[in-house]
Write an enzyme that holds these catalytic residues in place. Structure first.
Site, short mmCIF file in Angstrom:
data_model
loop_
_atom_site.label_atom_id
_atom_site.label_comp_id
_atom_site.label_asym_id
_atom_site.label_seq_id
_atom_site.Cartn_x
_atom_site.Cartn_y
_atom_site.Cartn_z
CB SER A 142 -10.96 -9.88 -2.92
OG SER A 142 -10.06 -10.47 -2.10
CE LYS A 189 -12.44 -5.38 3.41
NZ LYS A 189 -11.80 -6.60 2.94
N GLY A 247 -3.18 -8.51 -4.41
CA GLY A 247 -3.22 -7.85 -5.71
C GLY A 247 -4.30 -8.31 -6.67
CD1 TRP A 290 -10.20 -6.74 -5.46
CD2 TRP A 290 -10.68 -4.60 -4.99
NE1 TRP A 290 -11.37 -6.71 -4.72
CE2 TRP A 290 -11.69 -5.42 -4.42
CE3 TRP A 290 -10.77 -3.22 -4.82
CZ2 TRP A 290 -12.77 -4.89 -3.70
CZ3 TRP A 290 -11.85 -2.69 -4.10
CH2 TRP A 290 -12.84 -3.53 -3.56
CG ASP A 314 0.41 3.64 7.11
OD1 ASP A 314 -0.78 3.59 6.76
OD2 ASP A 314 0.78 3.68 8.30
CG ASP A 356 -10.73 -5.44 -0.58
OD1 ASP A 356 -11.76 -5.39 0.11
OD2 ASP A 356 -10.24 -6.50 -1.01
C1 LIG Z 1 -8.28 -7.81 2.28
S1 LIG Z 1 -6.64 -7.32 1.92
C2 LIG Z 1 -6.82 -6.60 0.33
C3 LIG Z 1 -7.04 -7.60 -0.77
C4 LIG Z 1 -6.84 -7.01 -2.15
N1 LIG Z 1 -7.90 -6.07 -2.49
C5 LIG Z 1 -6.82 -8.07 -3.22
O1 LIG Z 1 -7.75 -8.14 -3.99
O2 LIG Z 1 -5.84 -8.82 -3.29
C6 LIG Z 1 -6.43 -5.95 2.98
C7 LIG Z 1 -5.08 -5.28 2.88
O3 LIG Z 1 -5.12 -4.05 3.59
C8 LIG Z 1 -3.78 -3.73 3.90
N2 LIG Z 1 -3.70 -2.61 4.84
C9 LIG Z 1 -4.21 -2.53 6.09
N3 LIG Z 1 -3.89 -1.33 6.64
C10 LIG Z 1 -3.16 -0.63 5.71
C11 LIG Z 1 -2.55 0.65 5.70
N4 LIG Z 1 -2.62 1.46 6.75
N5 LIG Z 1 -1.87 1.04 4.59
C12 LIG Z 1 -1.78 0.22 3.53
N6 LIG Z 1 -2.35 -1.02 3.48
C13 LIG Z 1 -3.03 -1.45 4.56
C14 LIG Z 1 -3.26 -5.05 4.46
O4 LIG Z 1 -1.85 -5.09 4.43
C15 LIG Z 1 -3.92 -6.07 3.50
O5 LIG Z 1 -3.02 -6.47 2.49
#
Ligand SMILES: C[S@@+](CC[C@H](N)C(=O)[O-])C[C@H]1O[C@@H](n2cnc3c(N)ncnc32)[C@H](O)[C@@H]1O
Length: 304
Positions: free
Chosen positions: A25, A164, A53, A55, A99, A124
């Site tokens: 990503s 996203k 991580g 991003w 959260d 994201d």
């Molecule tokens: C596609 S990953 C993100 C990838 C990240 N941008 C990277 O580049 O490594 C989506 C993330 O959204 C997080 N997520 C989903 N719902 C969430 C919430 N309510 N609060 C915090 N994080 C959340 C998930 O735990 C997951 O790690």
């Protein structure tokens, strides 16, 4: 990022490992930045839904290395990364396991910024998919709204929000609502985001909240009530129970990244006559779901 199967032939997956990004990503944010110069003059940044991580790695590199921050600068960059999952540390990034839908997360971020607003917020976020298409689409939309609510409480006027989205049936409504909050709303599709996926990114430039509106996060307040006062247009329900739709608002669509570079939907063959080493993941998962299962098996709590 797994070590086997089709991943191996995905060029962005391989490039991410070679260049030290925790996830492919990273290229999405890099390509969005190539198109929109997102980090110019940016000092305080929030990366929502940030694990593992990649991003945050991009942000750390862009703000500390590329923007040529020196210890004498008046405001050193501050990057806060938030995720439900724990994250391995990254230079210059404060990680919060929290959260994004919870109001306490906002106060923690503001505390780190010393009460100052953010210049840039990105998200994201993706929930765990259930496989029930309508439900997944609904939960994703709620996550974007949660990110947007948090952003409205954090972002300085003129700031940028990138998130996203999935271009589902109701995405026009989101574009039109964002149009009330930002000068410009663009739907961008980086080259590294698979063309076969509905995934895209909204790039919202120039935050312009109504001057009378003071957004406050409260778990007992509905999303609709939260945005009351933000001057966001709504569907008008008429007496005969028909409603007048707002004019359709289509955000400009921009494909970004070098369009002649790797195609994320293509499968690139690995040359078999060349000596090849298989690289380990840049960052092993911090809290993989299988860890508990292995422990249980070891303790004899799981039987075949
Ligand atoms: C596609 S990953 C993100 C990838 C990240 N941008 C990277 O580049 O490594 C989506 C993330 O959204 C997080 N997520 C989903 N719902 C969430 C919430 N309510 N609060 C915090 N994080 C959340 C998930 O735990 C997951 O790690």
């Amino acid at each position: 990022m797994g070590k086997s199967s089709k991943d191996k032939r995905d060029l962005y997956y391989r490039k991410a490992k070679e260049e030290g990004w925790r996830a492919r990503s990273a290229f999405k944010l890099l390509q969005l930045n190539d198109q929109f110069q997102l980090f110019k003059g940016v000092r305080r940044v929030v990366d929502l839904c940030a694990a593992p991580g990649s991003w945050s790695q991009v942000l750390s590199r862009e703000l500390f290395e590329k923007n040529q921050y020196t210890a004498n600068d008046e405001i050193p960059p501050k990057i806060v990364a938030v995720d439900l999952q724990p994250m391995a540390p990254i230079d210059g990034v404060t990680t919060l396991q929290a959260d994004i839908t919870h109001p306490k997360t906002l106060s923690k971020i503001l505390e780190i910024f010393g009460g100052e607003p953010a210049d840039f917020v990105c998200s994201d976020g993706a929930p765990d998919v259930t496989g029930l298409h309508d439900l997944d689409e609904y939960i994703q939309a709620q996550l974007i709204l949660a990110a947007l609510q948090l952003t409205t409480c954090l972002l300085r006027p003129g700031g940028t929000f990138v998130a996203k989205i999935f271009r589902g049936r109701d995405i026009d409504l989101m574009y039109s609502q964002l149009g009330y909050l930002f000068e410009k709303v663009i739907c961008a599709k980086p080259r590294s985001s698979r063309g076969t996926s509905l995934e895209a990114f909204i790039v919202c430039l120039g935050y312009k909240p109504s001057s009378h509106w003071k957004p406050t996060l409260d778990p007992n307040v509905s999303t609709e009530d939260f945005f009351k006062g933000a001057n966001i247009g709504r569907y008008e329900l008429k007496d005969d129970l028909t409603y007048e739709e707002e004019k359709r608002n289509v955000a400009p669509f921009i494909a970004c990244g070098d369009l002649s570079s790797y195609d994320s939907d293509a499968t690139y063959t690995i040359e078999s006559n060349v000596d090849r080493i298989s690289l380990d993941p840049v960052q092993s998962p911090t809290a993989p779901p299988y860890k508990k299962a292995i422990e249980k098996k070891r303790n004899g709590e799981i039987k075949r």
